[in-house]
Design a protein around this motif. Structure first.
Motif, PDB file in Angstrom:
ATOM      1  N   MET A 408       1.048  -1.095  -0.055  1.00 20.51           N
ATOM      2  CA  MET A 408       0.065  -0.307  -0.024  1.00 20.51           C
ATOM      3  C   MET A 408       1.420   1.127  -0.562  1.00 20.51           C
ATOM      4  SD  MET A 408      -2.827  -0.900   2.864  1.00 20.51           S
ATOM      5  CE  MET A 408      -4.379   1.006   1.569  1.00 20.51           C
ATOM      6  N   GLY A 409       0.123   2.148  -0.554  1.00 19.17           N
ATOM      7  CA  GLY A 409       0.717   3.588  -0.550  1.00 19.17           C
ATOM      8  C   GLY A 409       0.436   4.290  -1.573  1.00 19.17           C
ATOM      9  N   ILE A 410       0.992   5.156  -2.062  1.00 17.01           N
ATOM     10  CA  ILE A 410       0.138   6.448  -2.787  1.00 17.01           C
ATOM     11  C   ILE A 410       1.515   7.350  -4.029  1.00 17.01           C
ATOM     12  CG2 ILE A 410      -1.749   7.037  -1.052  1.00 17.01           C
ATOM     13  CD1 ILE A 410      -0.120  10.052  -0.799  1.00 17.01           C
ATOM     14  N   ASN A 411       2.722   6.516  -3.657  1.00 12.77           N
ATOM     15  CA  ASN A 411       3.597   7.241  -4.430  1.00 12.77           C
ATOM     16  C   ASN A 411       3.778   6.464  -5.863  1.00 12.77           C
ATOM     17  OD1 ASN A 411       4.869   9.624  -2.402  1.00 12.77           O
ATOM     18  ND2 ASN A 411       4.655   8.252  -0.600  1.00 12.77           N
ATOM     19  N   ASP A 412       4.881   7.050  -6.700  1.00 14.92           N
ATOM     20  CA  ASP A 412       5.001   6.732  -7.918  1.00 14.92           C
ATOM     21  C   ASP A 412       5.464   4.821  -7.461  1.00 14.92           C
ATOM     22  OD1 ASP A 412       4.191   8.659  -8.720  1.00 14.92           O
ATOM     23  OD2 ASP A 412       6.466   9.017  -9.619  1.00 14.92           O
ATOM     24  N   TYR A 413       6.080   4.328  -6.882  1.00 14.27           N
ATOM     25  CA  TYR A 413       6.580   3.260  -6.637  1.00 14.27           C
ATOM     26  C   TYR A 413       5.324   2.599  -6.048  1.00 14.27           C
ATOM     27  CZ  TYR A 413       8.891  -1.006  -4.498  1.00 14.27           C
ATOM     28  OH  TYR A 413       9.140  -2.250  -3.943  1.00 14.27           O
ATOM     29  N   ASN A 416       2.400   3.312  -9.458  1.00  9.32           N
ATOM     30  CA  ASN A 416       3.357   2.877 -10.615  1.00  9.32           C
ATOM     31  C   ASN A 416       2.712   1.150 -11.076  1.00  9.32           C
ATOM     32  OD1 ASN A 416       3.583   2.795 -13.800  1.00  9.32           O
ATOM     33  ND2 ASN A 416       5.940   1.506 -11.872  1.00  9.32           N
ATOM     34  N   ASP A 417       3.328   0.378  -9.570  1.00 10.28           N
ATOM     35  CA  ASP A 417       2.908  -0.775  -9.673  1.00 10.28           C
ATOM     36  C   ASP A 417       1.416  -1.201  -9.777  1.00 10.28           C
ATOM     37  OD1 ASP A 417       5.446  -1.651  -9.279  1.00 10.28           O
ATOM     38  OD2 ASP A 417       5.599  -2.092  -7.084  1.00 10.28           O
ATOM     39  N   LEU A 418       0.877  -0.647  -9.210  1.00 12.32           N
ATOM     40  CA  LEU A 418      -0.908  -0.577  -9.345  1.00 12.32           C
ATOM     41  C   LEU A 418      -1.153  -0.726 -10.142  1.00 12.32           C
ATOM     42  CD1 LEU A 418      -3.933  -1.743  -7.477  1.00 12.32           C
ATOM     43  CD2 LEU A 418      -3.741   0.419  -6.577  1.00 12.32           C
ATOM     44  N   LYS A 419      -0.654   0.557 -11.512  1.00 10.24           N
ATOM     45  CA  LYS A 419      -0.834   0.582 -12.853  1.00 10.24           C
ATOM     46  C   LYS A 419      -0.888  -0.633 -13.400  1.00 10.24           C
ATOM     47  CE  LYS A 419      -0.441   4.227 -16.262  1.00 10.24           C
ATOM     48  NZ  LYS A 419      -0.207   2.991 -17.250  1.00 10.24           N
ATOM     49  N   ARG A 420       0.300  -1.155 -13.626  1.00 10.46           N
ATOM     50  CA  ARG A 420       0.968  -2.571 -14.029  1.00 10.46           C
ATOM     51  C   ARG A 420       0.246  -3.431 -13.895  1.00 10.46           C
ATOM     52  NH1 ARG A 420       7.231  -2.444 -13.875  1.00 10.46           N
ATOM     53  NH2 ARG A 420       7.148  -1.861 -11.906  1.00 10.46           N
ATOM     54  N   MET A 456      -5.670   4.745  -3.378  1.00 11.24           N
ATOM     55  CA  MET A 456      -5.560   3.549  -3.926  1.00 11.24           C
ATOM     56  C   MET A 456      -6.961   2.778  -4.656  1.00 11.24           C
ATOM     57  SD  MET A 456      -2.710   1.808  -2.042  1.00 11.24           S
ATOM     58  CE  MET A 456      -1.812   0.565  -3.602  1.00 11.24           C
ATOM     59  N   GLN A 457      -7.665   3.113  -4.333  1.00 11.37           N
ATOM     60  CA  GLN A 457      -9.667   3.158  -4.165  1.00 11.37           C
ATOM     61  C   GLN A 457      -9.765   4.255  -6.014  1.00 11.37           C
ATOM     62  OE1 GLN A 457     -12.373   1.205  -1.678  1.00 11.37           O
ATOM     63  NE2 GLN A 457     -12.441   3.187  -1.836  1.00 11.37           N
ATOM     64  N   GLY A 458      -9.653   4.934  -5.869  1.00 13.14           N
ATOM     65  CA  GLY A 458      -9.783   5.884  -6.623  1.00 13.14           C
ATOM     66  C   GLY A 458      -8.535   5.577  -7.916  1.00 13.14           C
ATOM     67  N   PHE A 459      -7.466   5.624  -7.642  1.00 14.53           N
ATOM     68  CA  PHE A 459      -6.824   5.407  -9.036  1.00 14.53           C
ATOM     69  C   PHE A 459      -7.120   4.211  -9.474  1.00 14.53           C
ATOM     70  CE2 PHE A 459      -2.601   3.628 -10.210  1.00 14.53           C
ATOM     71  CZ  PHE A 459      -2.113   5.121 -11.478  1.00 14.53           C
TER      72      PHE A 459
END
Length: 944
Positions: A408-413, A416-420, A456-459
């Motif tokens: 869990m987290g809100i930064n690029d690291y 970006n993992d969640l996006k991929r 993370m939910q909105g993202f």
């Protein structure tokens, strides 16, 4: 269109045939599996010399482009390294050590073992001149962990996580028409999880070729809406232009059904994106009377996206998808295609007995079939992105999935993992939920957790609005994440009042994302903490936890709960709760690490499945306990069950819904029999018999093994003279195979410290103290003369390459420890002279026939301890003043042949995993043990 896909699964072959026949002309796209023929060696975490001199150069690969050194350099000599195929997990090959990581199952690799924490992989590939002008990329499905990838000496990048797929564009670095070198360095010195994670390139690697104008990786997103008897499919495609073409293109979307027939197609004219830019195009396509994806009918479609440039198809990209609807309701639970479905799920890590995390594709199908056989319909990826083949298996077999990111987290690291993860997996119809966290105790109950979850939910919704988001929560169910997460994930009933939370948040759907954590040793029916045995009877594991039966009764009786996910479906390496060393696997699984069922499997099968079940436990081999009371349980969904001992009835009992039955029986050898009744009629019989001495080894292919698979999962057991399975057997079985190779062995014993794999040991021994003397003659002597000790000087020190002797003799030592006649010792010579003659301990040696720079040493010329090597050579000449001359004479390789493959039975069973060879010949597995007749299994290869 030219596609190379996995050979192992027959469905893939059908897929390839149908796609090839569909395409009217070939595009530039190729996807080539490059798992074969890699070289591997362990390096070192901090000693650069033991790490083959990597990162010792004046200019590093980070300072100047293309300045990779050590094994990352294209010209590095890796001939002495081990040959292997991917996927590969080097951790599972290691011995166990009490000093090793509890989390990683005490395998002596990674954390705390600097000599076992770095792994190097190298592979050479040819890329033809005809590929010039295409975009060439390397695609990795996952490398554990912190991988660095080099191509032809060029540093491509670092991927920290061991669970993410990644790719690199290598177009600019390719030697077209020549050899190219891929190098991967993996660093496992840090763990991501608290469970076994393996080590190395444990997932597939591909070489991809496309036209400069192409669909990006994971570049299609397919969704559907169903109204009446029509599905409107929305296909969004992202096209990239890495070339100079400007102008019109045609984007064609064609949908193919499971039988390979075209269902519908659409075409639109668009403008190509600009140089190194992307553009998104969306098409709407209607399908009449669609075949829905469902648990029992997992119907799949494919959409083929084609790009036409000036009338020619330059790219085609294919995506599997399914048409279905999902819904989580706060009052009525989960719905699939409008039908109420109770989620009957399991959590699972990704390792398997004998092979660690390097699972062949067939084993993904095997494991999902095992869970389906148990009655499970849902799978939670705990706690990381899975390998793509797992999701393919869930799609094809009908298994619902919660897909989970690592952190869990809100930064690029983190994002970006969640996006991929979401972009890679969002077309899988099996996936019903994204999980963005699990048991984050530091933040679960506070405002920080609430903020992170909201982001993370909105993202997630911005990438895929069609699926809800969940988090598994274990430190209370009233505040923080619990108050904002879309689907509440309850981890264990004992961690809070689920009903109270539901009453406070009546608009929030919920499910048990983890439940159980029960302890059981397969085939054991008593607790023995000295032996680390946990009884297989379903009991509370701890005071605040609940048995599997208690858990299922709770979730099954509450319509507002979508279902529950048991911790876990399979045992896994590491986290050997409630014990430690020498236990090396968990005790939580409904099945052990091999997939052999524990007794709780039959409880779940009784109430999760739809077929009649009758299971009688325990076994009836209790020598020495005659007359003593034995707990006898029956798992069944029959109305009534009668128990008999040696044909004498011990009474008939009615089955409570979601329950089980119990008897107290004084042990007498013979036959224990259960009879199940439905509507007053006898429908099932189950028997446990006291067996006699073991006489025969029995080998059988598991029924969940995929048809015509390239990998065989074989059960090993022993039987008595009547052919009865002996449930207490622990014989050590030795194996030999023809027509294939053994990948791993296991038996499900949580305390077994036996080897998982039997592979030859390769030790690389350096040549040290290299000295030289000048020789006056250019003629190289064929016998070793006597040299003056005072004339030896350090080799190559202050060498003036413009004024060299006519020839030189070099002397060095190499140290051999525990050498025996079975060792194979070879010298891989790296040229330090234009011509060379080599002597070992005064004996001249000649090069091997297959490699003029390799010398095999016989045991007769070697000795324990220090050995001396002489190299007579004419000097190499510098062509340019800045040329770097080789001063390394080479490496000594010592191969110690492995023991034969073997494994003890544990409570009656062992498992062996075999990969067929490519010759198509018959696979013959033989098994031997002391005091019993050998077993032989013949498997005829079938044409695919």
């Amino acid at each position: 269109m030219k596609i190379i896909v996995h050979k192992e699964i027959l469905l893939y072959f059908i897929f390839w045939v149908s796609v090839t026949s569909f395409a009217q002309n070939k595009s530039d796209r190729e996807l080539i599996l490059i798992d074969k023929d890699w070289r591997f060696s362990l390096g070192h975490l901090y000693d650069t010399q033991k790490d083959f001199g990597h990162a010792e150069g004046y200019f590093s690969y980070l300072a100047k482009t293309g300045f990779a050194d050590g094994p990352a350099a294209p010209g590095f000599d890796d001939r002495a390294w081990r040959k292997l195929d991917l996927p590969h997990d080097w951790a599972v090959e290691q011995d166990f050590s009490e000093k090793a990581s509890y989390s990683h199952g005490f395998k002596s690799s990674g954390k705390g073992f600097p000599e076992k924490s770095i792994g190097w992989y190298r592979k050479k590939i040819m890329i033809p001149q005809s590929d010039e002008g295409k975009i060439i990329t390397l695609k990795f499905d996952g490398v554990f962990r912190n991988s660095k990838v080099f191509f032809n000496g060029h540093f491509l990048g670092t991927e920290e996580s061991g669970y993410n797929g990644f790719e690199y564009d290598i177009t600019a670095y390719v030697n077209y028409g020549n050899e190219n070198t891929i190098v991967v360095r993996a660093d496992t010195s840090m763990e991501e999880g608290w469970f076994y994670e393996g080590a190395g390139i444990y997932r597939h690697v591909y070489l991809q070729k496309t036209n400069p104008l192409h669909v990006i990786t994971n570049g299609t997103y397919v969704t559907s809406e169903i109204q009446n008897d029509t599905a409107e499919v929305t296909a969004e495609v992202t096209i990239e232009n890495k070339g100079n073409y400007k102008g019109a293109i045609e984007v064609i979307q064609t949908i193919i059904n499971a039988s390979g027939k075209e269902v519908t197609s659409t075409a639109e004219n668009r403008l190509a994106p600009e140089f190194y830019k992307t553009a998104n195009f969306t098409s709407k396509i209607k399908i009449q009377s669609p075949l829905l994806w469902d648990l029992d009918a997992p119907n799949l479609y494919r959409i083929i996206t084609q790009i036409k440039q000036e009338g020619k198809i330059v790219d085609d990209y294919e995506t599997n998808f399914g048409i279905r609807t999902i819904k989580f309701d706060p009052e009525k639970g989960f719905f699939l295609n409008g039908k109420s479905i109770k989620l009957k799920g399991t959590n699972n890590h990704q390792d398997h007995a004998g092979i660690g995390t390097a699972l062949p594709d067939e084993l993904q199908y095997y494991r999902i079939k095992k869970l389906k056989e148990m009655g499970s319909n849902a799978y939670r990826c705990s706690h990381n992105p899975p390998t793509p083949e797992l999701l393919d298996a869930c799609d094809k077999l009908g298994m619902l999935v919660i897909d989970e990111t690592r952190l869990m987290g809100i930064n690029d690291y983190h994002l970006n993992d969640l996006k991929r993860l979401i972009e890679r997996d969002r077309n899988h119809p099996s996936i019903i939920c994204w999980s963005v966290g699990n048991e984050e105790w530091n933040i679960e109950g506070g405002i920080v957790g609430e903020r992170i979850t909201n982001v993370m939910q909105g993202f997630s919704k911005s990438i895929d609005p069609t699926r809800p988001v969940t988090v598994g929560i274990s430190s209370g169910f009233r505040s923080g994440i619990s108050s904002v997460v879309e689907i509440m994930g309850y981890n264990y009933m004992g961690n809070g009042d689920i009903d109270a939370h539901r009453n406070d948040f009546k608009d929030q759907p919920g499910m048990g994302t983890e439940e159980g954590s029960t302890f059981a040793t397969r085939g054991i029916y008593f607790n023995d903490d000295t032996k680390h045995y946990k009884s297989a009877y379903d009991k509370k594991p701890r005071p605040t936890f609940f048995s599997i039966e208690e858990g299922w009764k709770f979730y099954a009786s509450r319509s507002y709960l979508a279902g529950m996910f048991i911790w876990t479906g399979f045992d896994y390496r590491g986290e050997p709760t409630p014990y430690g060393w020498p236990s090396v696997t968990s005790y939580f699984g409904m099945m052990d690490v091999c997939g052999f069922p524990k007794d709780n499997v039959f409880y779940l099968k009784s109430w999760w499945g739809s077929t009649p079940v009758l299971h009688l436990m325990p076994h009836w081999n209790w020598s020495g306990m005659e007359g003593k009371e034995i707990d006898v349980w029956v798992h069944s969904n029959c109305d009534e069950v009668e128990l008999l001992l040696n044909k004498k009835s011990l009474g008939k009992k009615k089955m409570e819904q979601y329950g089980h039955l119990e008897w107290k029986v004084n042990y007498t050898p013979g036959t224990l029999e259960a009879i199940g009744y439905k509507n007053g009629k006898k429908i099932l019989t189950e028997i446990q018999k006291t067996t006699q001495n073991p006489e025969n080894i029995k080998l059988s292919i598991d029924k969940e093994n995929p048809s015509n698979a390239n990998v065989l999962v074989i059960t090993v057991e022993v039987t008595d003279k009547k052919g009865l399975h002996i449930p207490t057997a622990n014989d050590e079985i030795t194996f030999a195979v023809k027509g294939g190779k053994i990948l791993g062995v296991g038996n499900g014993d949580p305390t077994s410290l036996e080897k998982d794999q039997f592979i030859d040991d390769i030790t690389l021994v350096p040549i040290t103290n290299l000295e030289e003397q000048k020789l006056t003659s250019a003629e190289l002597l064929q016998e070793l003369p006597t040299f003056s000790e005072s004339d030896w000087t350090a080799a190559f020190k202050d060498r003036d390459y413009k004024i060299q002797a006519k020839s030189y003799v070099y002397r060095g030592q190499f140290d051999l420890k525990n050498i025996s006649k079975t060792n194979m010792v070879s010298f891989f010579y790296k040229k330090i002279g234009a011509e060379s003659v080599i002597f070992v301990n005064g004996n001249k040696v000649v090069p091997s026939a297959e490699d003029s720079q390799k010398y095999s040493f016989t045991s007769s010329i070697l000795k324990e301890g220090k050995n001396t090597i002489y190299i007579m050579a004419k000097p190499l000449q510098k062509i340019k003043d800045w040329d770097v001359m080789n001063t390394d004479p080479g490496i000594i390789q010592v191969i110690t042949p492995s023991e034969p493959w073997k494994r003890k039975l544990f409570n009656g069973y062992a498992q062996i995993i075999i990969q067929k060879d490519e010759s198509g010949s018959e696979v013959v597995l033989s098994a031997t043990a002391k005091g019993v007749k050998a077993g032989v299994l013949n498997v005829n290869q079938k044409k695919k």
